[in-house]
Design a protein around this motif. Sequence first.
Motif, short mmCIF file in Angstrom:
data_model
loop_
_atom_site.label_atom_id
_atom_site.label_comp_id
_atom_site.label_asym_id
_atom_site.label_seq_id
_atom_site.Cartn_x
_atom_site.Cartn_y
_atom_site.Cartn_z
N VAL A 48 0.94 -1.32 0.16
CA VAL A 48 0.12 0.15 0.12
C VAL A 48 1.01 1.25 -0.11
O VAL A 48 0.49 2.15 -0.70
N LEU A 49 2.06 1.35 0.75
CA LEU A 49 2.84 2.41 0.76
C LEU A 49 3.51 2.49 -0.49
O LEU A 49 3.68 3.79 -0.88
N VAL A 50 4.07 1.53 -0.98
CA VAL A 50 4.48 1.75 -2.49
C VAL A 50 3.45 2.07 -3.38
O VAL A 50 4.03 3.12 -4.24
N ALA A 51 2.55 1.76 -3.39
CA ALA A 51 1.14 2.25 -4.39
C ALA A 51 0.97 3.74 -3.90
O ALA A 51 0.90 4.37 -4.79
N VAL A 52 0.89 4.29 -2.68
CA VAL A 52 0.84 5.51 -2.39
C VAL A 52 1.85 6.24 -2.87
O VAL A 52 1.61 7.43 -3.46
N GLY A 53 3.04 6.07 -2.71
CA GLY A 53 4.05 6.50 -3.21
C GLY A 53 4.34 6.67 -4.96
O GLY A 53 4.63 7.77 -5.25
N GLY A 54 3.96 5.61 -5.44
CA GLY A 54 3.68 5.62 -6.86
C GLY A 54 2.63 6.56 -7.52
O GLY A 54 2.98 7.34 -8.43
N THR A 56 1.48 9.30 -5.74
CA THR A 56 1.73 10.72 -5.43
C THR A 56 3.04 11.37 -5.91
O THR A 56 2.91 12.62 -6.28
N GLU A 57 3.98 10.64 -6.06
CA GLU A 57 5.24 11.00 -6.83
C GLU A 57 5.78 9.87 -7.62
O GLU A 57 6.64 9.23 -7.23
N PRO A 58 4.97 9.60 -8.76
CA PRO A 58 5.38 8.47 -9.56
C PRO A 58 6.76 8.48 -10.21
O PRO A 58 7.68 7.54 -9.95
N GLU A 59 7.20 9.64 -10.67
CA GLU A 59 8.47 9.66 -11.19
C GLU A 59 9.64 9.74 -10.23
O GLU A 59 10.74 8.96 -10.38
N ALA A 60 9.47 10.40 -9.14
CA ALA A 60 10.56 10.25 -8.14
C ALA A 60 10.55 9.19 -7.24
O ALA A 60 11.87 8.54 -6.83
N PHE A 61 9.60 8.59 -6.99
CA PHE A 61 9.42 7.48 -5.90
C PHE A 61 9.80 6.11 -6.56
O PHE A 61 10.85 5.32 -6.24
#
Length: 345
Positions: A48-54, A56-61
């Motif tokens: 879930v955290l990886v999905a949230v990061g992807g 909210t900030e797909p290019e950076a995360f």
Amino acid sequence: MTHPAPSARRSGPDRAPAPVTLKKSGPPRPLGLRVDLHTLSLLGILAVLVAVGGITEPEAFLDTGNLQLVLTQASVIGVVTVGMTFVITSGGIDLSVGAMVALASVWATTLATQEYGFAGIVFTAVLVGLGVGLVNGVLIAYGRVVPFIATLAMLASARGVALMITDGKTQIVTVTSVLDLGLPRSYVLGIPPLVLIFAAVTVAGWLLLNRTTFGRRTVAVGGNAEAARLAGIDVRRQRLYLYLLSGLCCGIAAFMLIVLSGSGQNTNGNLYELDAIAAAIIGGTLLSGGKGTIVGSVLGVLVFTTITNIFALNNLQSDVQQIAKGAIIVAAVLVQGRTSPRAET
């Protein structure tokens, strides 16, 4: 003369055999299943955290460099957490791990130590960690000092010695072979060397806890120290070894932090003790002792490191991050209280 029958000899209230009552225990409790479910839940949280990061900030995360950074940052505290998992499993606690990392890092980066090169830095960091762990172990196991008090005193003392060595200054590392480990050209198949060290420590810790007599003794001491003593386990020696193990992990982590930062500072390892304890708890290690899981602790470290990275990428305030971590810790403790057999009264 007539002799009584054998059955008559055994009759009477004093010689009658005690009745045996068989308890219907029912089907065995699915302990393995419970562990698997807990691990799966942590993997779900991480997903879930990886999905949230992807999102909210797909290019950076999702950038390869950022993922390598997350794993590298998790590696240092992860090694400390492996040692902490053993200590908590035995029913103890170690509040001095952050101070041990600081002391080992500054002692290993003095000018006198750096003259001996790569080997001198590694040897000094590990030796200092073992030395401090030995003092903790002797105080707790043979001095009968409460672990909380002994390690709290060591926290203050080690920080003080680290400050005295550095005089409040940053000690820059000049040994090229040490600094090179943090550079991309040292990566193995795209994996940073520090992550490989973390993986090796994790595998060794898992094998030690789950496949050796040492691990079984650790769990036994944490479950019931008196029963372990009556079973022939030298409880004091076992506790000494556990704090030595924690010190060894801190020494390794100190070297990793030296590679990561290129320096030694008396502020290194700040709040590592809280992060390591929190990661172990949410990973499924019982704070009261008797149960520990290396895999869960590692997942706990990854969850916290990912949260920190997501907050940093989204420019969110650190106080909100601390609140989120605190909520996760409280939730984990509440779940432990409801699922642990010790919680039943």
